[in-house]
Design an enzyme around this catalytic site. Structure first.
Site, short mmCIF file in Angstrom:
data_model
loop_
_atom_site.label_atom_id
_atom_site.label_comp_id
_atom_site.label_asym_id
_atom_site.label_seq_id
_atom_site.Cartn_x
_atom_site.Cartn_y
_atom_site.Cartn_z
N VAL A 50 -17.99 1.73 1.48
CA VAL A 50 -18.10 2.99 0.75
C VAL A 50 -19.39 3.01 -0.06
O VAL A 50 -20.11 4.02 -0.09
CB VAL A 50 -16.88 3.20 -0.17
CG1 VAL A 50 -17.09 4.43 -1.06
CG2 VAL A 50 -15.61 3.39 0.66
N MET A 64 -10.94 -4.08 -6.41
CA MET A 64 -11.24 -5.35 -5.76
C MET A 64 -10.92 -6.56 -6.63
O MET A 64 -10.47 -7.59 -6.14
CB MET A 64 -12.71 -5.39 -5.35
CG MET A 64 -13.09 -4.41 -4.27
SD MET A 64 -14.85 -4.52 -3.87
CE MET A 64 -14.99 -3.25 -2.61
N TYR A 88 -11.77 4.30 -7.30
CA TYR A 88 -11.20 4.47 -5.97
C TYR A 88 -10.77 3.14 -5.35
O TYR A 88 -10.26 3.12 -4.22
CB TYR A 88 -12.20 5.17 -5.04
CG TYR A 88 -13.43 4.35 -4.69
CD1 TYR A 88 -13.48 3.61 -3.51
CD2 TYR A 88 -14.53 4.30 -5.54
CE1 TYR A 88 -14.60 2.86 -3.18
CE2 TYR A 88 -15.64 3.56 -5.23
CZ TYR A 88 -15.68 2.84 -4.04
OH TYR A 88 -16.79 2.08 -3.73
N TYR A 99 0.84 -1.20 0.00
CA TYR A 99 0.00 0.00 0.00
C TYR A 99 0.87 1.24 0.00
O TYR A 99 1.76 1.39 0.86
CB TYR A 99 -0.93 0.01 1.21
CG TYR A 99 -2.07 0.99 1.08
CD1 TYR A 99 -3.17 0.69 0.29
CD2 TYR A 99 -2.04 2.22 1.72
CE1 TYR A 99 -4.22 1.57 0.15
CE2 TYR A 99 -3.09 3.12 1.59
CZ TYR A 99 -4.18 2.79 0.80
OH TYR A 99 -5.22 3.67 0.66
N SER A 121 -20.39 -2.64 -0.50
CA SER A 121 -19.19 -2.35 0.30
C SER A 121 -19.48 -1.22 1.28
O SER A 121 -20.52 -0.55 1.22
CB SER A 121 -18.04 -1.96 -0.63
OG SER A 121 -18.32 -0.69 -1.24
N LYS A 167 -18.30 -4.60 8.45
CA LYS A 167 -16.91 -4.34 8.84
C LYS A 167 -16.50 -5.20 10.03
O LYS A 167 -17.30 -5.57 10.87
CB LYS A 167 -16.72 -2.87 9.18
CG LYS A 167 -17.02 -1.91 8.05
CD LYS A 167 -16.07 -2.07 6.88
CE LYS A 167 -14.66 -1.60 7.20
NZ LYS A 167 -13.80 -1.58 6.01
N ARG A 187 -22.32 -7.97 -5.96
CA ARG A 187 -22.02 -9.38 -6.20
C ARG A 187 -23.14 -10.28 -5.70
O ARG A 187 -23.38 -11.36 -6.25
CB ARG A 187 -20.70 -9.76 -5.52
CG ARG A 187 -19.47 -9.19 -6.18
CD ARG A 187 -18.21 -9.57 -5.44
NE ARG A 187 -18.21 -9.08 -4.07
CZ ARG A 187 -17.22 -9.26 -3.19
NH1 ARG A 187 -16.16 -9.95 -3.55
NH2 ARG A 187 -17.30 -8.77 -1.97
N ASP A 188 -23.82 -9.87 -4.62
CA ASP A 188 -24.82 -10.73 -3.98
C ASP A 188 -26.08 -9.91 -3.71
O ASP A 188 -26.12 -9.09 -2.79
CB ASP A 188 -24.24 -11.29 -2.67
CG ASP A 188 -25.16 -12.31 -2.02
OD1 ASP A 188 -26.26 -12.55 -2.55
OD2 ASP A 188 -24.79 -12.86 -0.97
#
Length: 322
Positions: A152, A235, A232, A51, A150, A315, A172-173
């Site tokens: 964000v 993934m 941004y 990172y 997500s 999270k 995705r789901d």
């Protein structure tokens, strides 16, 4: 010498929970007990040594968090023991206690739960800046994004709804979409990363990409002429590839956003104003992060492994065991 427990990145890929020295309390310092500190994807990437801008090991992990003031220095007039505060943006949140300069701490009303406070700075801040800084949307306009489930993405949905905009979300789901969000009239479509996915409805002027690859191209194809694709995240770890035709004949704009870079250019007063706005939105119930579970510091290995799992529902934080 007093010590405190901390999760320390000793070297790339090497994490330890150990005792570290606790500095003496200066006249303008505050002793804070950490009550919650999230594990972000950027934290995991930093541990891997991948990172940009990550500290040189060894260092205490954690980019943000919240704590309770336990003791104040003789010249501190802005905080009192028992106050809930956001930990400094410089990082190092994964520690049981820390001594911080009082001016680096942001007070938070106690009506905000500490777990929610710990998540106010980075994900909602990213969502707010992307909504504000690229395209001036008109009331009732649509915007599109992938990674809609997500942290964000959910903040984007909450803020957009509050500001009077609609969101077109690739996820995705579909089963993981918050039922309360489905009531506000936004659109959610499955995103399996394939090139033969159906086209998106509407033609927004703004889209947010946190995936890359075919998912990013799907967003770009949906944009109206002169639209802006803001990337941004990555993934899928696949590059954004835009056909020449989208740039030539539709004049699309490809931009990037990184909150760390924004913070490096924004004045202290601008950053303080943004945090004050985010805190106000949390108090008003506009912003609320989804939390899957918490771990104590000593369970760092399980916590980091959990945070790295795909298809989580919220999270992962260090804090009271749940």
């Amino acid at each position: 010498m007093k010590t405190t427990r901390a999760v320390v990145i000793a070297a790339a890929g090497q994490v330890q929970c150990q005792e570290i020295a606790l500095p003496l309390l200066g006249h303008e310092d505050v002793l804070v007990r950490m009550v919650a500190a999230p594990i972000h994807p950027a934290d995991l990437n930093s541990i891997e040594g991948k990172y940009p801008g990550a500290p040189k090991p060894p260092y205490v992990g954690g980019r943000e968090g919240a704590g309770v003031v336990e003791e104040i220095g003789a010249e501190v007039a802005t905080l009192n023991p028992g106050d809930l505060v956001l930990l400094p943006s410089a990082g190092g949140a994964w520690r049981e206690r820390g001594v911080h300069h009082a001016a680096d701490l942001v007070p938070v009303p106690k009506i905000i739960h500490p777990l929610q406070a710990a998540l106010l700075r980075i994900n909602p801040g990213t969502a707010l800046r992307m909504l504000r800084d690229f395209v001036p949307l008109l009331p009732g306009e649509w915007l599109a994004q992938n990674a809609g489930n997500s942290a964000v993405g959910r903040a984007v949905i909450q803020l957009a709804h509050y500001f009077g905009w609609h969101t077109l979300n690739l996820v995705r789901d579909l089963d993981a979409v918050d039922p309360d969000v489905l009531k506000i009239g936004d659109i959610f479509l499955a995103d399996d990363g394939s090139s033969d996915a159906p086209p998106l409805l509407h033609a927004p002027r703004l889209a947010f990409n946190a995936v890359g690859g075919e998912s990013a191209l799907r967003l770009a194809n949906a944009l109206s002429e002169g639209g802006t694709l803001v990337t941004y995240g990555a993934m899928a770890r696949r590059p954004v590839k835009l056909p020449n035709s989208l740039l030539i004949f539709r004049d699309l704009h490809a931009r990037g956003f990184w909150l760390t870079r924004w913070s490096g250019h924004a004045s202290p007063s601008t950053q303080q104003a943004m945090l004050a706005e985010l805190i106000g939105l949390a108090v008003a119930g506009v912003l609320r992060s989804h939390i899957e579970t918490t771990y104590p510091l000593e369970a760092f290995a399980d916590a980091l492994a959990h945070a790295a799992r795909p298809r989580r529902q919220g999270k992962i934080l260090f804090g009271p065991a749940s």
